[in-house]
Design a protein around this motif. Structure first.
Motif, PDB file in Angstrom:
ATOM      1  N   ARG A   1       0.837  -1.210   0.000  1.00  0.00           N
ATOM      2  CA  ARG A   1       0.000   0.000   0.000  1.00  0.00           C
ATOM      3  C   ARG A   1       0.867   1.255   0.000  1.00  0.00           C
ATOM      4  O   ARG A   1       0.623   2.200  -0.759  1.00  0.00           O
ATOM      5  CB  ARG A   1      -0.878   0.018   1.254  1.00  0.00           C
ATOM      6  N   SER A   2       1.883   1.241   0.859  1.00  0.00           N
ATOM      7  CA  SER A   2       2.722   2.437   0.986  1.00  0.00           C
ATOM      8  C   SER A   2       3.401   2.774  -0.332  1.00  0.00           C
ATOM      9  O   SER A   2       3.379   3.919  -0.784  1.00  0.00           O
ATOM     10  CB  SER A   2       3.782   2.229   2.070  1.00  0.00           C
ATOM     11  N   ILE A   3       3.993   1.763  -0.946  1.00  0.00           N
ATOM     12  CA  ILE A   3       4.717   1.997  -2.206  1.00  0.00           C
ATOM     13  C   ILE A   3       3.771   2.559  -3.276  1.00  0.00           C
ATOM     14  O   ILE A   3       4.095   3.497  -4.002  1.00  0.00           O
ATOM     15  CB  ILE A   3       5.337   0.668  -2.714  1.00  0.00           C
ATOM     16  N   ILE A   4       2.589   1.956  -3.358  1.00  0.00           N
ATOM     17  CA  ILE A   4       1.650   2.395  -4.393  1.00  0.00           C
ATOM     18  C   ILE A   4       1.193   3.835  -4.128  1.00  0.00           C
ATOM     19  O   ILE A   4       1.176   4.676  -5.039  1.00  0.00           O
ATOM     20  CB  ILE A   4       0.446   1.420  -4.467  1.00  0.00           C
TER      21      ILE A   4
ATOM     22  N   ILE B   1      -5.636   4.471  -5.722  1.00  0.00           N
ATOM     23  CA  ILE B   1      -6.922   3.862  -5.364  1.00  0.00           C
ATOM     24  C   ILE B   1      -6.676   2.585  -4.571  1.00  0.00           C
ATOM     25  O   ILE B   1      -6.024   1.657  -5.056  1.00  0.00           O
ATOM     26  CB  ILE B   1      -7.741   3.536  -6.644  1.00  0.00           C
ATOM     27  N   ASP B   2      -7.191   2.551  -3.363  1.00  0.00           N
ATOM     28  CA  ASP B   2      -6.941   1.415  -2.479  1.00  0.00           C
ATOM     29  C   ASP B   2      -7.780   0.198  -2.891  1.00  0.00           C
ATOM     30  O   ASP B   2      -8.822   0.321  -3.534  1.00  0.00           O
ATOM     31  CB  ASP B   2      -7.256   1.815  -1.036  1.00  0.00           C
ATOM     32  N   THR B   3      -7.314  -0.944  -2.461  1.00  0.00           N
ATOM     33  CA  THR B   3      -7.969  -2.223  -2.742  1.00  0.00           C
ATOM     34  C   THR B   3      -9.353  -2.294  -2.078  1.00  0.00           C
ATOM     35  O   THR B   3      -9.565  -1.671  -1.040  1.00  0.00           O
ATOM     36  CB  THR B   3      -7.072  -3.371  -2.223  1.00  0.00           C
ATOM     37  N   PRO B   4     -10.302  -3.027  -2.666  1.00  0.00           N
ATOM     38  CA  PRO B   4     -11.628  -3.143  -2.028  1.00  0.00           C
ATOM     39  C   PRO B   4     -11.548  -3.826  -0.664  1.00  0.00           C
ATOM     40  O   PRO B   4     -10.673  -4.659  -0.431  1.00  0.00           O
ATOM     41  CB  PRO B   4     -12.415  -4.030  -2.997  1.00  0.00           C
ATOM     42  N   TYR B   5     -12.468  -3.441   0.197  1.00  0.00           N
ATOM     43  CA  TYR B   5     -12.639  -4.129   1.484  1.00  0.00           C
ATOM     44  C   TYR B   5     -13.689  -5.203   1.246  1.00  0.00           C
ATOM     45  O   TYR B   5     -14.817  -4.906   0.873  1.00  0.00           O
ATOM     46  CB  TYR B   5     -13.099  -3.130   2.542  1.00  0.00           C
ATOM     47  N   THR B   6     -13.298  -6.463   1.449  1.00  0.00           N
ATOM     48  CA  THR B   6     -14.138  -7.533   0.903  1.00  0.00           C
ATOM     49  C   THR B   6     -15.316  -7.950   1.775  1.00  0.00           C
ATOM     50  O   THR B   6     -16.256  -8.549   1.277  1.00  0.00           O
ATOM     51  CB  THR B   6     -13.290  -8.791   0.608  1.00  0.00           C
ATOM     52  N   ASN B   7     -15.298  -7.618   3.078  1.00  0.00           N
ATOM     53  CA  ASN B   7     -16.449  -7.972   3.912  1.00  0.00           C
ATOM     54  C   ASN B   7     -17.530  -6.899   3.751  1.00  0.00           C
ATOM     55  O   ASN B   7     -17.482  -5.839   4.357  1.00  0.00           O
ATOM     56  CB  ASN B   7     -16.025  -8.094   5.375  1.00  0.00           C
TER      57      ASN B   7
ATOM     58  N   ASP C   1     -10.534   0.479   7.647  1.00  0.00           N
ATOM     59  CA  ASP C   1      -9.676   0.130   6.527  1.00  0.00           C
ATOM     60  C   ASP C   1      -9.480   1.326   5.598  1.00  0.00           C
ATOM     61  O   ASP C   1      -8.369   1.611   5.149  1.00  0.00           O
ATOM     62  CB  ASP C   1     -10.320  -1.053   5.765  1.00  0.00           C
ATOM     63  N   ALA C   2     -10.577   2.027   5.301  1.00  0.00           N
ATOM     64  CA  ALA C   2     -10.493   3.179   4.406  1.00  0.00           C
ATOM     65  C   ALA C   2      -9.681   4.307   5.049  1.00  0.00           C
ATOM     66  O   ALA C   2      -8.893   4.972   4.380  1.00  0.00           O
ATOM     67  CB  ALA C   2     -11.898   3.661   4.049  1.00  0.00           C
ATOM     68  N   THR C   3      -9.882   4.495   6.349  1.00  0.00           N
ATOM     69  CA  THR C   3      -9.139   5.551   7.048  1.00  0.00           C
ATOM     70  C   THR C   3      -7.641   5.245   7.058  1.00  0.00           C
ATOM     71  O   THR C   3      -6.806   6.133   6.829  1.00  0.00           O
ATOM     72  CB  THR C   3      -9.660   5.699   8.499  1.00  0.00           C
ATOM     73  N   ASN C   4      -7.313   3.974   7.270  1.00  0.00           N
ATOM     74  CA  ASN C   4      -5.897   3.567   7.193  1.00  0.00           C
ATOM     75  C   ASN C   4      -5.320   3.884   5.819  1.00  0.00           C
ATOM     76  O   ASN C   4      -4.196   4.379   5.705  1.00  0.00           O
ATOM     77  CB  ASN C   4      -5.748   2.067   7.455  1.00  0.00           C
ATOM     78  N   ALA C   5      -6.074   3.578   4.782  1.00  0.00           N
ATOM     79  CA  ALA C   5      -5.600   3.829   3.417  1.00  0.00           C
ATOM     80  C   ALA C   5      -5.401   5.326   3.193  1.00  0.00           C
ATOM     81  O   ALA C   5      -4.398   5.755   2.624  1.00  0.00           O
ATOM     82  CB  ALA C   5      -6.596   3.257   2.405  1.00  0.00           C
ATOM     83  N   LEU C   6      -6.363   6.104   3.674  1.00  0.00           N
ATOM     84  CA  LEU C   6      -6.256   7.566   3.551  1.00  0.00           C
ATOM     85  C   LEU C   6      -4.974   8.058   4.211  1.00  0.00           C
ATOM     86  O   LEU C   6      -4.231   8.866   3.651  1.00  0.00           O
ATOM     87  CB  LEU C   6      -7.474   8.223   4.222  1.00  0.00           C
ATOM     88  N   ASN C   7      -4.704   7.513   5.382  1.00  0.00           N
ATOM     89  CA  ASN C   7      -3.533   7.960   6.138  1.00  0.00           C
ATOM     90  C   ASN C   7      -2.217   7.520   5.514  1.00  0.00           C
ATOM     91  O   ASN C   7      -1.162   8.046   5.852  1.00  0.00           O
ATOM     92  CB  ASN C   7      -3.625   7.473   7.585  1.00  0.00           C
ATOM     93  N   LEU C   8      -2.289   6.538   4.608  1.00  0.00           N
ATOM     94  CA  LEU C   8      -1.079   6.118   3.898  1.00  0.00           C
ATOM     95  C   LEU C   8      -0.870   6.934   2.628  1.00  0.00           C
ATOM     96  O   LEU C   8       0.146   6.807   1.959  1.00  0.00           O
ATOM     97  CB  LEU C   8      -1.169   4.634   3.538  1.00  0.00           C
ATOM     98  N   GLY C   9      -1.853   7.746   2.255  1.00  0.00           N
ATOM     99  CA  GLY C   9      -1.703   8.592   1.062  1.00  0.00           C
ATOM    100  C   GLY C   9      -2.610   8.226  -0.089  1.00  0.00           C
ATOM    101  O   GLY C   9      -2.505   8.798  -1.170  1.00  0.00           O
ATOM    102  N   PHE C  10      -3.498   7.267   0.114  1.00  0.00           N
ATOM    103  CA  PHE C  10      -4.452   6.960  -0.957  1.00  0.00           C
ATOM    104  C   PHE C  10      -5.461   8.109  -1.110  1.00  0.00           C
ATOM    105  O   PHE C  10      -5.837   8.755  -0.115  1.00  0.00           O
ATOM    106  CB  PHE C  10      -5.204   5.653  -0.665  1.00  0.00           C
ATOM    107  N   THR C  11      -5.880   8.341  -2.328  1.00  0.00           N
ATOM    108  CA  THR C  11      -6.844   9.416  -2.592  1.00  0.00           C
ATOM    109  C   THR C  11      -8.252   8.867  -2.717  1.00  0.00           C
ATOM    110  O   THR C  11      -9.220   9.611  -2.734  1.00  0.00           O
ATOM    111  CB  THR C  11      -6.514  10.128  -3.914  1.00  0.00           C
ATOM    112  N   SER C  12      -8.365   7.550  -2.852  1.00  0.00           N
ATOM    113  CA  SER C  12      -9.675   6.957  -3.114  1.00  0.00           C
ATOM    114  C   SER C  12      -9.622   5.466  -2.821  1.00  0.00           C
ATOM    115  O   SER C  12      -8.557   4.921  -2.556  1.00  0.00           O
ATOM    116  CB  SER C  12     -10.092   7.168  -4.568  1.00  0.00           C
TER     117      SER C  12
END
Lengths: 472, 270, 85
Positions: B160-163, B175-181, B191-202
């Motif tokens: 995630r970080s590299i991407i 764009i982060d990977t889907p959350y499957t549950n 999960d989405a908040t974690n992705a946001l905090n890593l620099g994902f925009t969506s």
């Protein structure tokens, strides 16, 4: 009669009852539907009518469910003359749709039925009242006993105003019942049977929150609308049906309440586990329960003091001065069809087949401050909006908003609501425009409604006949 | 700029004809995993007829075609050639695949980084012509690594970080990977908040009911918008490349970022 | 010679075509009364666009919109052509 704490005559078999009562001169008979599709009493009693070949029966059940097959037998045998009810679904409904009755089918509302019985407009000779927990004095409640059904609300007017009142039970007990729903002073007989019904059968398929994305979107639009109208405020009151979308609206409203730290004053009508949850979480003060839709609601009546069973008259009789729904702020209701005048149909489907009826639809729409219809804009290629509904269940003047997944229509009569929504980001259209959005996908369906032979009528709670039901 | 990307199966009319009601900023019509090999032709025809008849202003439409080394790749692109779509989502990201697609079309491309090799070469992928965003595909990525996914998602933290870093460096959407549950809203929010905090925009999603939460997480907050407004205003007033606001130094990258926040806020009516 | 496309899911339709020496169209639909004529018209137009004058067409419809009916028929026609080769 009319004496408290007097032992009621117990009858061990229906044959015995038929010996005591002149059945053929007491042909207006009533039942309630609190055991819903798990009811055994209607079939048990009517089988006796079938065997005895009683003619000219006028039936007053508060509702007819698919399992009530004995009614169909009696109709086919020509033994039933008229049926007056609030909701009809399944084989009986289909048969009447295509064949009618010797007399007519009258569709009332829950409040209208109570009113008509109390005011003597509906003259009930014998009320057969299934009760899961009753003592020798004829005091009864619905939420106890092996085959409990929850609130007995719809049966209360019958239990007071029928000429002969028969409690039918499989659970006669010997102890006092505090605050009974049915008061023994009015009761004439207690008829013992093996089993009044199956509690499991009261749960209908529609009492789960929808996960369908279209339903979720409709609910979201609805809760945003309610919020923008400023209706979700301290002390507000709310009613939603047990349909999946209505329940989702309840959930979304709950989320808003938690976020804004708002407590509601009461929820009314049919009660589900979701309403109970909110009561127990302190989000609502009281539940006024005229009907339990699931087992959790029944259990709650036992343990929650502020979960109150109420009679159909207290619930929705317009002439009852303590009528609960006259204080109702919001009601969320469904529709099989709605028209340009906002008339709503929940009585017949798009093939004109009887599939339901008002229940409390017209009652709550008439009394509540804001009545919102939630529905998908298109159901299996049929747009929900028509220029004229097949059957009017609730008059358009009582309907305020239609919320669909693609937009909202506000009844032009509600200029106040339209004004409040002047700056909204919600998509609000005239209802005709919302219809043309649907037609853009489906094209215009051919009008197939037949209006040749009248087989029944829709009587509003005001006693006004607001539409007719036609044979198909 | 978009917050949410929703995959919907390409051969399911009930989903297709409602694609604009789910509130997703971008819809990705899927020709790949959700369409059986028997029905690939069926999906192409359905989408061709659908998009010829209906058009949408409020939602962007991408199509996930089958990967360049599958036998469906060319047919997919041919079927979509004259349709009004925003671009392609290309599974199994590789430089070779992107170049093949660029030979056949000049539309935006969003590759899915879903293998260890693609992750190693993610910068090369991001640099290719027409690449406007990167999607992380954690399901296939972890499968290929032979590891299990966990709720804490530590196993995909590096990927995630590299991407996110790469996308940011090349100024494209991450764009982060889907959350499957699909029934776990709390898990999704985390999960989405974690992705946001890593620099994902969506974030991508495979269920419409997740879009609300995703949109909330990836939309700028009211505080961010207010702050951005102040920064942009002051930069216009001072007309300088750098200045100080509340004792903090504001330079060009911060001003640019603030402008982006305002653009996003305007786009999504916030 | 037979080919089909589509499904019996809601908003979809299953179309099966069989080579025939005449034109025959059979429609079963949940909205037959309201949309039967319209469904037939879409099928006729699609056949015409594909220069097909004779064919046995069965459409089992679950409330599909016109674009879906057209698409399923087109796919079935294409599939029949391919199995022919």
């Amino acid at each position: 009669m009319g004496v408290k704490n007097q032992k009621i005559k117990v009858i061990n078999h229906i044959d015995e009852l038929f010996n005591q009562i002149d059945i053929s001169s007491n042909r207006n008979i009533s039942f309630h539907h609190h055991l819903r599709n798990g009811d055994y009493v209607i079939n048990y009693v009517l089988d006796k009518y079938k065997k005895e070949k009683v003619q000219g029966i006028n039936l007053f059940p508060s509702a007819i469910f698919p399992n009530y097959s004995s009614i169909l037998d009696l109709i086919k045998n020509g033994q039933i003359n008229n049926i007056t009810t609030n909701y009809i679904n399944g084989p009986v409904a289909e048969f009447i749709t295509h064949n009618g009755l010797p007399g007519k089918l009258k569709m009332q509302t829950h409040g209208g039925r109570a009113r008509a019985i109390i005011e003597g407009k509906s003259e009930i000779d014998i009320a057969f009242i299934a009760v899961p927990y009753v003592n020798h004095f004829g005091d009864a409640v619905g939420f106890l006993g092996p085959n409990k059904c929850g609130s007995l609300g719809y049966a209360i007017p019958d239990s007071i105003h029928a000429k002969i009142k028969v409690l039918v039970t499989d659970n006669l007990i010997n102890i006092e019942i505090p605050n009974p729903e049915i008061s023994g002073e009015n009761i004439d007989y207690i008829l013992l049977v093996d089993q009044i019904g199956d509690t499991q059968g009261i749960v209908s398929g529609t009492t789960e929150i929808t996960k369908n994305p279209i339903g979720v979107k409709i609910a979201k639009n609805t809760s945003i609308l309610l919020n923008e109208l400023g209706l979700i405020k301290e002390g507000f009151s709310f009613q939603s049906g047990a349909g999946g979308v209505s329940l989702r609206v309840t959930k979304d409203v709950k989320d808003i309440m938690i976020k804004k730290n708002i407590k509601a004053s009461f929820f009314s009508g049919g009660i589900t586990k979701y309403h109970v949850e909110m009561l127990e979480e302190g989000l609502v003060e009281k539940l006024y329960d005229v009907q339990c839709f699931d087992l959790e609601a029944i259990e709650s009546l036992k343990r929650n003091k502020m979960h109150l069973p109420i009679s159909a008259s207290r619930y929705a009789n317009p002439e009852n001065k303590d009528q609960v729904i006259k204080d109702l702020d919001i009601v969320i209701l469904g529709a099989t069809e709605i028209d340009y005048n906002f008339n709503v149909n929940v009585t017949t489907d798009s093939h004109q087949t009887l599939i339901g009826g008002s229940g409390g639809h017209s009652d709550t729409a008439s009394e509540s401050k804001v009545c919102i219809i939630v529905s998908p804009l298109i159901k299996g290629r049929i747009p929900v909006i028509k220029d004229r509904v097949t059957t009017i269940t609730t008059l358009g003047k009582n309907i305020d908003c239609l919320v669909t997944e693609r937009g909202i229509a506000i009844n032009p009569l509600r200029k106040d609501l339209i004004k409040k929504l002047k700056n909204t980001k919600l998509k609000i259209y005239p209802i005709q425009e919302l219809a043309s959005i649907a037609y853009g996908f489906t094209n215009i369906p051919k009008d197939i409604v037949k209006r040749d032979k009248i087989i029944g009528e829709v009587e509003d709670r005001t006693y006004e006949i607001i539409d007719y039901i036609y044979q198909v | 700029m978009s917050r949410s990307y929703l995959f919907i199966p390409g051969n399911t009319p009930s989903m297709i004809q409602n694609l604009d009601v789910f509130d997703s900023d971008v819809i990705i019509i899927d020709f790949e995993d959700s369409v059986t090999s028997y029905d690939k032709d069926s999906a192409r025809t359905l989408i061709k007829n659908f998009l010829s008849k209906y058009s949408y202003d409020e939602v962007e439409i991408f199509v996930r075609i089958n990967s360049y080394d599958s036998r469906y790749f060319h047919d997919d692109i041919n079927a979509l050639a004259n349709l009004d779509i925003s671009g392609y989502v290309l599974p199994k990201a590789s430089v070779k695949g992107i170049r093949m697609l660029n030979k056949l079309s000049n539309k935006p491309i969003i590759p899915i980084v879903e293998s260890p090799m693609a992750l190693l070469l993610v910068e090369d992928i991001a640099k290719e012509k027409n690449v406007v965003a990167l999607i992380f595909g954690a399901e296939d990525y972890t499968k290929e690594l032979g590891i299990k996914r966990t709720l804490e998602a530590t196993e995909i933290l590096y990927a995630r970080s590299i991407i996110a870093i790469t996308a940011n460096a090349y100024n494209i959407d991450a764009i982060d990977t889907p959350y499957t549950n699909k029934d776990d809203d709390k898990g999704l929010l985390l999960d989405a908040t974690n992705a946001l905090n890593l620099g994902f925009t969506s974030k991508a999603s495979i269920h419409p009911n997740q879009i609300d939460i995703i949109n909330q997480v990836f939309a700028p907050s009211l505080e961010e918008i207010t702050e951005a407004k102040r920064i942009v205003k002051k930069s216009e007033e001072t007309n300088k490349g750098a200045f100080s606001l509340d004792g903090k130094m504001i330079d060009l990258p911060i001003i640019e970022k603030a402008k982006k926040v305002l653009e996003k806020a305007k786009k999504y009516n916030l | 010679m037979k080919a089909s496309a589509g499904s019996l899911e809601s908003s979809d339709c299953l179309i099966t075509i069989t080579k025939s020496n005449k034109l025959e169209i059979v429609i079963e639909s949940v909205v037959l009364k309201q949309f039967g004529d319209q469904i037939k018209e879409v099928i006729l137009n699609t056949l015409k666009d594909n220069n097909i004058a004779k064919m046995h067409v069965v459409c089992l419809d679950k409330g599909a919109l016109d674009y879906t009916i057209k698409s399923r028929l087109e796919t079935a026609i294409k599939r029949m052509g391919e199995s022919h080769e």
